[in-house]
Design a protein around this motif. Sequence first.
Motif, mmCIF file in Angstrom:
data_model
loop_
_atom_site.group_PDB
_atom_site.id
_atom_site.type_symbol
_atom_site.label_atom_id
_atom_site.label_comp_id
_atom_site.label_asym_id
_atom_site.label_seq_id
_atom_site.Cartn_x
_atom_site.Cartn_y
_atom_site.Cartn_z
ATOM 1 N N ILE A 121 15.752 44.840 62.050
ATOM 2 C CA ILE A 121 14.777 44.750 63.136
ATOM 3 C C ILE A 121 13.800 43.619 62.878
ATOM 4 O O ILE A 121 13.283 43.004 63.805
ATOM 5 C CB ILE A 121 14.030 46.094 63.295
ATOM 6 C CG1 ILE A 121 15.044 47.231 63.442
ATOM 7 C CG2 ILE A 121 13.107 46.075 64.503
ATOM 8 C CD1 ILE A 121 14.431 48.613 63.367
ATOM 9 N N GLU A 122 13.577 43.326 61.598
ATOM 10 C CA GLU A 122 12.661 42.238 61.230
ATOM 11 C C GLU A 122 13.192 40.875 61.663
ATOM 12 O O GLU A 122 12.422 39.934 61.840
ATOM 13 C CB GLU A 122 12.466 42.195 59.709
ATOM 14 C CG GLU A 122 11.459 43.181 59.172
ATOM 15 C CD GLU A 122 11.589 43.319 57.661
ATOM 16 O OE1 GLU A 122 11.220 44.374 57.135
ATOM 17 O OE2 GLU A 122 12.084 42.363 57.011
ATOM 18 N N ASN B 33 6.819 45.571 67.683
ATOM 19 C CA ASN B 33 6.971 44.759 68.897
ATOM 20 C C ASN B 33 8.431 44.614 69.285
ATOM 21 O O ASN B 33 8.796 44.718 70.455
ATOM 22 C CB ASN B 33 6.345 43.371 68.709
ATOM 23 C CG ASN B 33 4.827 43.438 68.824
ATOM 24 O OD1 ASN B 33 4.287 44.388 69.393
ATOM 25 N ND2 ASN B 33 4.157 42.447 68.272
ATOM 26 N N SER B 34 9.263 44.376 68.277
ATOM 27 C CA SER B 34 10.682 44.219 68.529
ATOM 28 C C SER B 34 11.269 45.503 69.128
ATOM 29 O O SER B 34 12.070 45.461 70.067
ATOM 30 C CB SER B 34 11.377 43.857 67.220
ATOM 31 O OG SER B 34 12.688 43.486 67.444
ATOM 32 N N PHE C 262 16.586 40.093 66.809
ATOM 33 C CA PHE C 262 17.122 41.453 66.921
ATOM 34 C C PHE C 262 17.268 41.942 68.366
ATOM 35 O O PHE C 262 18.332 42.436 68.769
ATOM 36 C CB PHE C 262 16.283 42.435 66.106
ATOM 37 C CG PHE C 262 16.777 43.853 66.199
ATOM 38 C CD1 PHE C 262 17.953 44.228 65.566
ATOM 39 C CD2 PHE C 262 16.096 44.809 66.938
ATOM 40 C CE1 PHE C 262 18.438 45.526 65.663
ATOM 41 C CE2 PHE C 262 16.564 46.112 67.037
ATOM 42 C CZ PHE C 262 17.733 46.463 66.400
ATOM 43 N N ALA C 263 16.205 41.779 69.153
ATOM 44 C CA ALA C 263 16.253 42.286 70.531
ATOM 45 C C ALA C 263 17.358 41.585 71.323
ATOM 46 O O ALA C 263 18.085 42.221 72.099
ATOM 47 C CB ALA C 263 14.897 42.105 71.215
ATOM 48 N N PRO D 199 14.171 37.837 63.720
ATOM 49 C CA PRO D 199 13.603 37.421 65.005
ATOM 50 C C PRO D 199 14.553 37.650 66.188
ATOM 51 O O PRO D 199 14.112 37.961 67.279
ATOM 52 C CB PRO D 199 13.341 35.925 64.808
ATOM 53 C CG PRO D 199 13.315 35.709 63.333
ATOM 54 C CD PRO D 199 14.149 36.775 62.709
ATOM 55 N N ALA E 286 5.479 43.184 63.816
ATOM 56 C CA ALA E 286 6.713 42.493 64.230
ATOM 57 C C ALA E 286 7.796 43.509 64.564
ATOM 58 O O ALA E 286 8.464 43.406 65.594
ATOM 59 C CB ALA E 286 7.181 41.553 63.127
ATOM 60 N N VAL E 287 7.950 44.501 63.688
ATOM 61 C CA VAL E 287 8.971 45.524 63.887
ATOM 62 C C VAL E 287 8.657 46.353 65.133
ATOM 63 O O VAL E 287 9.524 46.582 65.975
ATOM 64 C CB VAL E 287 9.093 46.423 62.634
ATOM 65 C CG1 VAL E 287 9.901 47.668 62.940
ATOM 66 C CG2 VAL E 287 9.727 45.644 61.489
ATOM 67 N N VAL F 274 10.331 45.800 72.761
ATOM 68 C CA VAL F 274 11.161 44.963 73.636
ATOM 69 C C VAL F 274 12.492 45.653 73.913
ATOM 70 O O VAL F 274 12.938 45.747 75.057
ATOM 71 C CB VAL F 274 11.397 43.571 72.996
ATOM 72 C CG1 VAL F 274 12.378 42.758 73.826
ATOM 73 C CG2 VAL F 274 10.079 42.819 72.838
#
Length: 294
Positions: free
Chosen positions: A125-126, A166-167, A130-131, A128, A163-164, A170
């Motif tokens: 997930i970290e 937020n991802s 991932f989404a 960038p 970051a995690v 998304v």
Amino acid sequence: AGKEHGKNCVVEFRPDLHTQMMQRAGMRTALQQALELDEFILVYQPIVTLETGQLVGVEALIRWNHPTNGLVLPQEFIALAEENGLIVPIGAWVLDTACRQMGLWAEQFPGNALRMNVNVSGRQIEEPGFAALVQDSLSQNDVPADRLVLEITEGVLLGEDTAVVNSLRVVRELGVTIALDDFGTGYSSLGYLPRLPVDLLKIDRSFVMGLSSDRANDGTPARTVVALAQHLGVAVVAEGIETMSQRAELQRLGCRLGQGYLFSPPLPPSRLAALLASSPDGTLPFSSALSDLP
Ligand code: C2E
Ligand code: MG
Ligand code: MG
Ligand code: MG
């Protein structure tokens, strides 16, 4: 024999640091090769409604089909893959393979709206991308986002790493469900749970085990998780159900969904397909697993 060496006996049974590093390096190479040689497979464990036994989804679980060692379980290699970063490409393979499988089943069994649970590590997930990776896996296989459930462990959300989180937000906005796996075994502060992008809690098997037999364990942890889920307005799934009494007790606590050997072990895709083929309306024979009554 080790005792004769007094204090040093411990050393005999523990590989030294150099050996450990060599083993890790060897394991990294082996995992990389396994990926290139397509030696990983996914098996699928049914998730059912406790009341009727109806199949509502599956959890994809990775196995390493090793040419000489046979089927290797994730406990033997996932932690190492997380450590050396290979979990990123392995996890991408898992996501794509699970979604491809779902696309195939959707074609074969159009009446079935199974959901697919996929385990993801924090390390994935970290990344960038991932989404975007999740979105691509879905769209390339024509899978609606609301059919996918991502299972993460509490540790992943520890400290509310922005970051995690937020991802995950998304991904969740795409329509994907986020589940907290092994819930209750980590150290998450319940205080921040309401602010996290989580839709579902999975009751850890250790709490389900506690429900089993005598009154020494009154099932308080399981009851607490169910109550918490109800309070937060999120769904709850119990894992590791092995007996009819565990099933009955979970139902009594208000838990509607579960998985475990009582219903089915993880199955290769062909066996899962046979199950789906035998039941066009999605009702499966799990409700009659009465042989296990204590
Ligand atoms: P998990 O996500 O909590 O998965 C549940 C584990 O419990 C699975 O073990 C499953 O086979 C096992 N299980 C299911 N029902 C029962 C039961 O009734 N009794 C008992 N004793 N066990 C049951 P498995 O397949 O060995 O996977 C272990 C862990 O490895 C998983 O725990 C998950 O954390 C991790 N894992 C598996 N596949 C993946 C993957 O594709 N990616 C990542 N990152 N982790 C994975
Ligand atoms: Mg899981
Ligand atoms: Mg779990
Ligand atoms: Mg577990």
